[in-house]
Design an enzyme around this catalytic site. Structure first.
Site, PDB file in Angstrom:
ATOM      1  N   GLU A   6      -4.180   7.529  -4.758  1.00  0.00           N
ATOM      2  CA  GLU A   6      -4.156   7.018  -6.129  1.00  0.00           C
ATOM      3  C   GLU A   6      -5.308   7.617  -6.909  1.00  0.00           C
ATOM      4  O   GLU A   6      -6.445   7.561  -6.439  1.00  0.00           O
ATOM      5  CB  GLU A   6      -4.253   5.485  -6.134  1.00  0.00           C
ATOM      6  CG  GLU A   6      -3.027   4.824  -5.549  1.00  0.00           C
ATOM      7  CD  GLU A   6      -3.064   3.296  -5.628  1.00  0.00           C
ATOM      8  OE1 GLU A   6      -4.122   2.736  -6.004  1.00  0.00           O
ATOM      9  OE2 GLU A   6      -2.036   2.652  -5.332  1.00  0.00           O
ATOM     10  N   ARG A  49       0.858  -1.178   0.000  1.00  0.00           N
ATOM     11  CA  ARG A  49       0.000   0.000   0.000  1.00  0.00           C
ATOM     12  C   ARG A  49       0.900   1.236   0.000  1.00  0.00           C
ATOM     13  O   ARG A  49       1.944   1.261   0.655  1.00  0.00           O
ATOM     14  CB  ARG A  49      -0.921   0.015   1.230  1.00  0.00           C
ATOM     15  CG  ARG A  49      -2.072  -0.985   1.135  1.00  0.00           C
ATOM     16  CD  ARG A  49      -3.070  -0.595   0.058  1.00  0.00           C
ATOM     17  NE  ARG A  49      -4.194  -1.511  -0.065  1.00  0.00           N
ATOM     18  CZ  ARG A  49      -4.241  -2.535  -0.906  1.00  0.00           C
ATOM     19  NH1 ARG A  49      -3.203  -2.796  -1.684  1.00  0.00           N
ATOM     20  NH2 ARG A  49      -5.304  -3.303  -0.975  1.00  0.00           N
ATOM     21  N   HIS A  97      -0.453   0.659 -10.096  1.00  0.00           N
ATOM     22  CA  HIS A  97      -1.207  -0.316  -9.304  1.00  0.00           C
ATOM     23  C   HIS A  97      -1.852  -1.367 -10.217  1.00  0.00           C
ATOM     24  O   HIS A  97      -3.056  -1.625 -10.132  1.00  0.00           O
ATOM     25  CB  HIS A  97      -2.258   0.363  -8.441  1.00  0.00           C
ATOM     26  CG  HIS A  97      -2.645  -0.462  -7.241  1.00  0.00           C
ATOM     27  ND1 HIS A  97      -3.289   0.064  -6.154  1.00  0.00           N
ATOM     28  CD2 HIS A  97      -2.486  -1.789  -6.968  1.00  0.00           C
ATOM     29  CE1 HIS A  97      -3.515  -0.883  -5.259  1.00  0.00           C
ATOM     30  NE2 HIS A  97      -3.041  -2.026  -5.732  1.00  0.00           N
TER      31      HIS A  97
END
Length: 330
Positions: free
Chosen positions: A262, A233, A280
């Site tokens: 994000e 994370r 990601h």
């Protein structure tokens, strides 16, 4: 209404969901809505939720019949799990579906940085062949990897690293007891890991205790020239601290698949030549994506059919009395 006069179960997408990956695994007759309207949300009994979708009290209020939320992944930072449980809504997660893909992605970043593939590419593409003697390429064989977070993904990274001839150290605050080794890794304190590891990979969930776990102090304790990869994370890492460690040579390379927030705003560390970035997506390989959506849809089907799903964000969730009826009984 179906031809039998029963109400069709509505399952909605919250975020981008390919219907082809989920429809075949939902209960027979269920109606899947890719782009739900307010009326669809009011009627929804299930939702397949992407990582960028926020499920808060306000959204739950708009979905009064909701019985199950299936998160495509394991992170539930944007889902109010406690409120969902209070309302009797199951929050399904899909651990394992992206395990191999994320682990492969982490090792791909490690290889990219240790073998300095950006520098070697520039050497050829820019016509600087004569500069190849100045390139210093590292080795995985004989190096030590420190894996912070030794769950499914961390253990897969450990097995891949061992195949390269690396010594595997692991630290996980959730693993307790006298066991010195797990799946071939030496379990060590965080202090020992960061003093010995040439490569560090992060695979912890984000909690108040792990926020900015990797900070100036953590990075200062690493051997000079270490490589750090974060596929856990974004909030695990203080980017300002990482930028300083790259500048002073404590870090020789940094790989980031996750960010906080994000999408991220541009950070100076992104421009460093020894940094590799991905948006990601390491858990979104073709196979992993299919497996993740299949698991999410099956979790929805389980709850709607009165079966307990395989994985829940809140293991203490139980079926409310009004939710134990199977589809055929509705």
């Amino acid at each position: 209404m179906s031809e039998h006069g029963t109400r069709r179960q509505v399952v909605v997408a919250l975020g981008s969901v390919d219907p082809a990956l989920v429809v075949g695994h939902l209960p027979a007759g269920a109606r899947f809505v890719q782009d739900p309207t307010p009326d669809d949300l009011r009627a929804a009994v299930g939702a397949v939720v992407r990582a960028d979708a926020t499920v808060d009290v306000a959204l739950l209020d708009r979905m009064p019949d909701l019985r199950v939320i299936a998160r495509t992944g394991v992170g539930v930072e944007r889902v109010d799990v406690a409120e969902a449980t209070r309302r009797g809504i199951a929050v399904v997660v899909t651990p394992g579906a992206g395990t191999n893909a994320v682990a492969e992605g982490a090792m791909a970043m490690v290889l990219h940085l240790v073998k300095r593939l950006r520098a070697t590419t520039d050497c050829v593409a820019q016509g600087r062949w004569a500069d190849r003697g100045a390139l210093v390429l590292g080795d995985l064989d004989g190096a030590t990897i420190g894996i912070v977070g030794y769950g499914r993904i961390g253990r897969r990274v450990g097995r891949l690293a061992a195949a390269f001839g690396m010594t595997v150290l692991a630290h996980d605050p959730y693993l307790t007891g006298p066991t010195a080794q797990v799946d071939g890794a030496q379990l060590v304190t965080l202090g020992e890991l960061r003093s010995r590891a040439n490569v560090v990979t992060l695979h912890l969930p984000l909690t108040p205790q792990t926020q900015h776990l990797v900070d100036d102090e953590f990075l200062a304790a690493l051997p000079t020239g270490a490589v750090l990869v974060n596929c856990g994370r974004g909030g695990l890492l203080d980017l300002d601290a990482a930028a300083k460690a790259l500048a002073d040579g404590r870090l020789a390379g940094l790989g980031l698949d996750v960010f906080d927030p994000e999408p991220p705003q541009h950070h100076p560390v992104f421009d460093h030549p020894d940094v590799v970035l991905s948006p990601h997506v390491m858990g979104l390989s073709v196979g992993a994506t299919r497996a993740t959506f299949t698991a999410a849809a099956r979790g929805v089907a389980d709850v709607l059919s009165g079966r307990r799903p395989a994985a829940l964000a809140d293991p203490g969730w139980t079926f409310p009395d009004s939710s134990t009826h199977t589809q055929e009984e509705l």
